[in-house]
Design an enzyme around this catalytic site. Structure first.
Site, PDB file in Angstrom:
ATOM      1  N   GLY A   1      38.414  48.076  42.316  1.00 19.57           N
ATOM      2  CA  GLY A   1      37.170  47.303  42.383  1.00 19.57           C
ATOM      3  C   GLY A   1      36.885  46.868  43.815  1.00 19.57           C
ATOM      4  N   HIS A   2      37.914  46.329  44.471  1.00 22.53           N
ATOM      5  CA  HIS A   2      37.741  45.926  45.876  1.00 22.53           C
ATOM      6  C   HIS A   2      37.367  47.141  46.743  1.00 22.53           C
ATOM      7  CE1 HIS A   2      40.767  42.745  44.547  1.00 22.53           C
ATOM      8  NE2 HIS A   2      39.777  42.006  44.998  1.00 22.53           N
TER       9      HIS A   2
ATOM     10  N   SER B   1      42.568  41.261  39.967  1.00 22.95           N
ATOM     11  CA  SER B   1      43.920  41.033  40.495  1.00 22.95           C
ATOM     12  C   SER B   1      44.768  40.308  39.461  1.00 22.95           C
ATOM     13  CB  SER B   1      43.852  40.205  41.777  1.00 22.95           C
ATOM     14  OG  SER B   1      43.006  40.824  42.715  1.00 22.95           O
TER      15      SER B   1
HETATM   16  P1  AMP Z   1      38.814  38.496  44.711  1.00 21.15           P
HETATM   17  O1  AMP Z   1      39.828  39.136  45.568  1.00 21.15           O
HETATM   18  O2  AMP Z   1      39.168  38.474  43.259  1.00 21.15           O
HETATM   19  O3  AMP Z   1      38.331  37.172  45.239  1.00 21.15           O
HETATM   20  O4  AMP Z   1      37.540  39.441  44.770  1.00 21.15           O
HETATM   21  C1  AMP Z   1      36.969  39.809  45.993  1.00 21.15           C
HETATM   22  C2  AMP Z   1      35.659  40.484  45.741  1.00 21.15           C
HETATM   23  O5  AMP Z   1      35.866  41.640  44.942  1.00 21.15           O
HETATM   24  C3  AMP Z   1      34.663  39.593  44.967  1.00 21.15           C
HETATM   25  O6  AMP Z   1      33.378  39.780  45.514  1.00 21.15           O
HETATM   26  C4  AMP Z   1      34.778  40.128  43.567  1.00 21.15           C
HETATM   27  O7  AMP Z   1      33.609  39.932  42.812  1.00 21.15           O
HETATM   28  C5  AMP Z   1      35.013  41.606  43.829  1.00 21.15           C
HETATM   29  N1  AMP Z   1      35.633  42.235  42.679  1.00 21.15           N
HETATM   30  C6  AMP Z   1      36.772  41.858  42.043  1.00 21.15           C
HETATM   31  N2  AMP Z   1      37.002  42.647  40.981  1.00 21.15           N
HETATM   32  C7  AMP Z   1      35.989  43.544  40.925  1.00 21.15           C
HETATM   33  C8  AMP Z   1      35.640  44.615  40.040  1.00 21.15           C
HETATM   34  N3  AMP Z   1      36.381  44.921  38.987  1.00 21.15           N
HETATM   35  N4  AMP Z   1      34.520  45.314  40.301  1.00 21.15           N
HETATM   36  C9  AMP Z   1      33.746  45.003  41.360  1.00 21.15           C
HETATM   37  N5  AMP Z   1      34.007  44.006  42.236  1.00 21.15           N
HETATM   38  C10 AMP Z   1      35.114  43.285  42.015  1.00 21.15           C
END
Ligand code: AMP
Length: 283
Positions: free
Chosen positions: A40-41, A191
């Site tokens: 996703g990231h 995550s």
């Molecule tokens: P995090 O590391 O969880 O704070 O996420 C960092 C960025 O990645 C944020 O903008 C989240 O919305 C995005 N993100 C996390 N998981 C996904 C996913 N499955 N699909 C798309 N973007 C994601």
């Protein structure tokens, strides 16, 4: 092996790297993350790459967006693997500030977001959350001064909060939303999915299935209230403790009584075991 991207850990190092990046009229995209990077990231990084000539990824597990009882201490930290993935994407710079660089002794300023941050969704269950997010994202945007910043629709309310904040504070950045990346069975990548036991992992796709069922019924003309009631029951019957399953206006996040009230988004948050999962879907 692909060369690891340079990693800045102090503001001085970040500024030196930015000076180099910005020469030759580069456009800069920032992808803020808390690390433990998954596909996703990486989809955000690829979208950033299409929108700018230089890509910065920040990795910072932000203590201000965790309540004392939440998982700050146990949040997965996988810096080596993260850097290898970012090297493969040819990311230009990783901004991984130390906690001291981000919040030096005596730090005492906060951004208090309103509007979408008070929609009664995540904010109802994590009242500290958007203040912490807005403060750190505000800082990241001011530190890196990107032309565009990419956020995932996975955290839909957060995307709306950041978009509003960037506009309200004239941060001069274009906030771009990227679609949710899912596992093959529909579970939104996160995550936190590593916390799930095998049994919980088997149940977890119920959230997405419920969103899809509800969206199909709403599109078919069924009433919002009854559809959501059935959806809530399905989530609880699958073993989740439900925080919310709601239909909201896709932009304002205001409650929707019927699909005629505007573009709709379904949003869900629920806990399975000790793990809290969120997901959402366009209707
Ligand atoms: P995090 O590391 O969880 O704070 O996420 C960092 C960025 O990645 C944020 O903008 C989240 O919305 C995005 N993100 C996390 N998981 C996904 C996913 N499955 N699909 C798309 N973007 C994601």
């Amino acid at each position: 092996m692909t060369r690891r991207p340079p990693v800045a850990r102090s503001l001085a190092a970040l500024r030196r790297s930015l000076d180099t990046l910005r020469s030759r009229r580069a456009t800069v995209a920032l992808v803020p993350t808390m690390g433990a990077l998954h596909a996703g990231h990486i989809s955000l990084v690829r979208l950033a790459r299409r929108r700018a000539s230089r890509v910065i990824v920040s990795i910072f597990v932000n203590p201000k967006q965790f309540a004392p009882h939440e998982d700050f201490g146990s949040y997965p930290r996988t810096m080596d693997a993260d850097l290898a993935k970012l090297a493969a994407e040819k990311v230009d710079l990783v901004w991984a500030p130390t906690a001291e660089a981000m919040y030096p002794d005596g730090f005492s300023t906060a951004i208090a977001p309103g509007g979408p941050a008070l929609a009664g969704l995540e904010d109802r269950f994590r009242p500290h959350f958007f203040g912490g997010v807005a403060t750190v994202v505000g800082k990241l945007l001011l530190q890196c001064r990107p032309d565009v910043a990419v956020f995932g629709e996975k955290d839909y309310q957060q995307l709306k909060v950041v978009t509003r904040m960037a506009r309200d504070l004239d941060l001069g950045v274009k906030v771009i939303g990227a679609p949710v990346r899912r596992e093959r069975d529909g579970l939104a990548m996160s995550s936190r999915n590593v916390y799930l036991s095998a049994d919980e992992r088997r149940s977890a796709p119920v959230l997405y299935r419920t969103l899809k069922d509800c969206a199909a019924r709403l599109r078919g003309g069924e009433a919002v209230a009854a559809t959501l009631e059935d959806g809530r029951r399905a989530v609880v019957e699958a073993g989740f403790a439900l925080d919310y399953l709601e239909a909201r206006h896709a932009e304002s996040l205001a409650p929707l009584a019927s699909l005629g009230d505007g573009p709709a988004r379904l949003l869900v948050a629920a806990k399975i075991g000790h793990t809290r999962l969120i997901d959402n879907l366009k209707v």
